[in-house]
Design an enzyme around this catalytic site. Structure first.
Site, PDB file in Angstrom:
ATOM      1  N   GLY A   1     -13.661   8.047  -4.425  1.00  0.00           N
ATOM      2  CA  GLY A   1     -13.429   8.681  -3.138  1.00  0.00           C
ATOM      3  C   GLY A   1     -12.341   7.950  -2.361  1.00  0.00           C
ATOM      4  O   GLY A   1     -11.186   8.324  -2.410  1.00  0.00           O
TER       5      GLY A   1
ATOM      6  N   SER B   1     -11.329   7.337 -10.897  1.00  0.00           N
ATOM      7  CA  SER B   1     -10.623   7.504  -9.635  1.00  0.00           C
ATOM      8  C   SER B   1     -10.701   6.242  -8.775  1.00  0.00           C
ATOM      9  O   SER B   1     -10.324   5.161  -9.230  1.00  0.00           O
ATOM     10  CB  SER B   1     -11.174   8.729  -8.903  1.00  0.00           C
ATOM     11  OG  SER B   1     -10.294   9.156  -7.884  1.00  0.00           O
ATOM     12  N   TYR B   2     -11.226   6.336  -7.540  1.00  0.00           N
ATOM     13  CA  TYR B   2     -11.312   5.149  -6.690  1.00  0.00           C
ATOM     14  C   TYR B   2     -12.322   4.132  -7.238  1.00  0.00           C
ATOM     15  O   TYR B   2     -12.355   2.988  -6.780  1.00  0.00           O
ATOM     16  CB  TYR B   2     -11.676   5.523  -5.248  1.00  0.00           C
ATOM     17  CG  TYR B   2     -11.344   4.427  -4.258  1.00  0.00           C
ATOM     18  CD1 TYR B   2     -10.052   4.281  -3.759  1.00  0.00           C
ATOM     19  CD2 TYR B   2     -12.313   3.527  -3.842  1.00  0.00           C
ATOM     20  CE1 TYR B   2      -9.741   3.258  -2.869  1.00  0.00           C
ATOM     21  CE2 TYR B   2     -12.017   2.505  -2.952  1.00  0.00           C
ATOM     22  CZ  TYR B   2     -10.726   2.372  -2.471  1.00  0.00           C
ATOM     23  OH  TYR B   2     -10.409   1.354  -1.592  1.00  0.00           O
TER      24      TYR B   2
ATOM     25  N   ASP C   1      -3.917  15.302 -15.446  1.00  0.00           N
ATOM     26  CA  ASP C   1      -4.258  14.933 -14.068  1.00  0.00           C
ATOM     27  C   ASP C   1      -3.001  14.543 -13.311  1.00  0.00           C
ATOM     28  O   ASP C   1      -2.234  13.697 -13.762  1.00  0.00           O
ATOM     29  CB  ASP C   1      -5.236  13.748 -14.089  1.00  0.00           C
ATOM     30  CG  ASP C   1      -5.541  13.207 -12.696  1.00  0.00           C
ATOM     31  OD1 ASP C   1      -5.526  14.006 -11.740  1.00  0.00           O
ATOM     32  OD2 ASP C   1      -5.810  12.002 -12.576  1.00  0.00           O
TER      33      ASP C   1
ATOM     34  N   HIS D   1      -8.470  15.114 -14.152  1.00  0.00           N
ATOM     35  CA  HIS D   1      -8.908  13.888 -13.494  1.00  0.00           C
ATOM     36  C   HIS D   1     -10.317  13.485 -13.921  1.00  0.00           C
ATOM     37  O   HIS D   1     -10.598  12.309 -14.134  1.00  0.00           O
ATOM     38  CB  HIS D   1      -8.861  14.115 -11.977  1.00  0.00           C
ATOM     39  CG  HIS D   1      -9.067  12.893 -11.162  1.00  0.00           C
ATOM     40  ND1 HIS D   1      -8.158  11.857 -11.121  1.00  0.00           N
ATOM     41  CD2 HIS D   1     -10.083  12.532 -10.320  1.00  0.00           C
ATOM     42  CE1 HIS D   1      -8.601  10.922 -10.298  1.00  0.00           C
ATOM     43  NE2 HIS D   1      -9.768  11.293  -9.798  1.00  0.00           N
TER      44      HIS D   1
END
Length: 492
Positions: free
Chosen positions: A92, A189-190, A407, A459
């Protein structure tokens, strides 16, 4: 058969507790069994019948503030007593590992579009390879909560790592039968920040093997991961141009006017030509899915709680230039059914589902969402994870990095530039790997780190290429090379 399994399960707990607590073990055993039974999920609304056990509930990570993190745990489908434990984290920051990871990527159950609660069994769930643990972190995400409102304003990378570390040490006390299992972490991701930072805390704490909270930590695997501001942002722009998303003019204006080597730029510090060029870059991703260039957008009339027409900017997160733009905070659609997140939100907001999961016990005053509406600022987001990666490589921790190659959010180009910057020597050069007779992607092995691409994945790799993702996690956990030649039979 179930009775025999429970007896073996209980015997394992007793043996562990005898080693830890001696004569007090039987009293602790009763308490542990009661805690596990309180978290046992026997059957969810609309759930197909399964043989593996599942548990869900809360672990308090700060008694004084009343901070509690929500988890959902699935035993492996076969011989869980012999399988490793794998923790999955979404990023996030502020997005739910249950909403994405469990319900739309790699968990056993996927909510379906139905007027009644309905779950579909995922044939490529990662609990076929490991005992699988999902954590909603930090507080304010999903069902995780705090009784101290000021905690939300204090969130950042550091407190997230600390609370997650406290969570996992306390989780092992609730489930002591898994203390002897090898422990791994994965995410995307994060979580390129979350996973290395949590890994470093565990690694440092493990320097004394005699500690009560020693964890048998072996490695981590992260996908399409935010790792380094400079190379992540440069790679995103290069990838967009190379994949016919950007015009030559916009690409030229960005590369001529934006210097991603400079971190922590203020709005005033970002030159007007750079700012204008980046706005045009993000405008393109209003009409196609940044997270998967070649899959459709969702155009239902549902007032979804999971997608925002105007994304909310969270101040203070990496990458420090791109995160100033609204479109950077757009959250993803969900693969080949881009409306799947609508189904997940509807399912997890049902009172009967929350009751079955032992969730929302504090009656939080807002709906469950994929990404938190409560988090507006982020305190502490390092520009680069490379120093931590280098430290853990040198410490002998197994590290794999994977990348879905369609992605645009954190593309394969970014990750290749980042790993090159890490400066590790190459042990095996660019090599194809196979799922049956088809190329699954490419891999390069560095001294202490393996990089894998997944062909045709966006992603969220397990959503787009579930078979290849399960193959990937199995080989990572077993520390085996992916097949370098076509194989006549499927690995499943």
């Amino acid at each position: 058969m179930a009775l025999c399994s429970d007896i073996r399960f209980n015997n394992n707990i007793v043996l562990v507790l005898l080693l830890l607590f001696g004569n007090e073990a039987l009293g602790v055993f009763s308490s542990v069994v009661a805690e596990q039974e309180a978290d046992r999920v026997y059957r969810l609304p609309g759930q197909p019948v399964v043989k593996f056990k599942q548990y869900a509930g809360y672990i308090t990570v700060n008694e004084t503030h009343g901070r509690a993190l929500f988890y959902w745990f699935f035993e492996a489908t076969d011989k869980p007593e012999h399988k490793p434990l794998l923790l999955w984290l979404n990023g996030g920051p502020g997005c739910s590992s249950i909403g994405y990871g469990e319900a739309e990527e790699l968990g056993p159950f996927f909510p379906q579009n139905s007027s009644q609660p309905k779950l579909k069994l995922n044939p490529y769930s990662w609990n076929k390879a490991a005992n699988l643990l999902f954590l909603e972190s930090p507080v304010g995400v999903g069902f995780s909560y705090t009784n101290t409102s000021s905690d939300i304003k204090a969130l950042g990378d550091k407190i997230t790592a600390i609370d997650s570390h406290i969570f996992i040490t306390k989780w092992f006390k609730r489930f002591p039968q898994f203390r002897s299992h090898e422990f791994y972490i994965s995410g995307e991701s994060y979580a390129g920040h979350y996973v290395p930072q949590l890994s470093e805390l565990i690694f440092d704490n493990n320097r004394d093997p005699s500690k009560e909270d020693y964890i048998k930590f072996k490695g981590f695997m992260i996908g399409n991961a935010l790792l380094d501001d400079e190379t992540d942002q440069k790679g995103m722009v290069d990838y967009a141009w190379d994949h016919a998303v950007l015009s030559d003019g916009v690409y030229h204006n960005i590369t001529s006017n934006c210097d991603f080597r400079y971190a922590n730029l203020t709005d005033e510090g970002l030159s007007k030509p750079c700012n204008d060029a980046l706005k045009k870059y993000f405008d393109v991703y209003k009409i196609i899915d940044m997270y998967s260039l070649y899959t459709p957008m969702c155009f239902t009339n549902t007032n979804s709680s999971t997608r925002r027409d105007t994304p909310k900017v969270i101040k203070g997160i990496a990458p420090h230039t791109f995160s100033k733009f609204e479109m950077w905070h757009q959250i993803p659609a969900s693969g080949y059914d881009p409306c799947a997140s609508d189904y997940t939100a509807a399912y997890l907001n049902r009172p009967e589902v929350q009751e079955a999961l032992h969730a929302n016990v504090s009656k939080i005053p807002y709906k469950w969402t994929h990404c938190s509406d409560q988090i507006n600022t982020w305190n502490g987001s390092p520009q680069s994870m490379l120093p931590i990666l280098k430290k853990l490589v040198d410490g002998g921790i197994r590290i794999w990095v994977f990348s879905g190659d369609t992605d645009g959010r954190i593309p394969v180009t970014s990750t290749r530039l980042t790993l090159r910057k890490l400066g590790l020597s190459i042990v095996q050069h660019w090599t194809p790997w196979y799922t049956s007779r088809q190329v699954g992607g490419w891999t390069i092995k560095y001294d202490g780190l393996t990089f894998v691409t997944v062909r045709g994945a966006g992603h969220q790799v397990p959503t787009f290429r579930p078979k290849q993702a399960l193959q990937l996690i199995r080989h990572f956990l077993e520390n085996k090379k992916l097949p370098e030649h076509p194989i006549k039979q499927s690995p499943f």
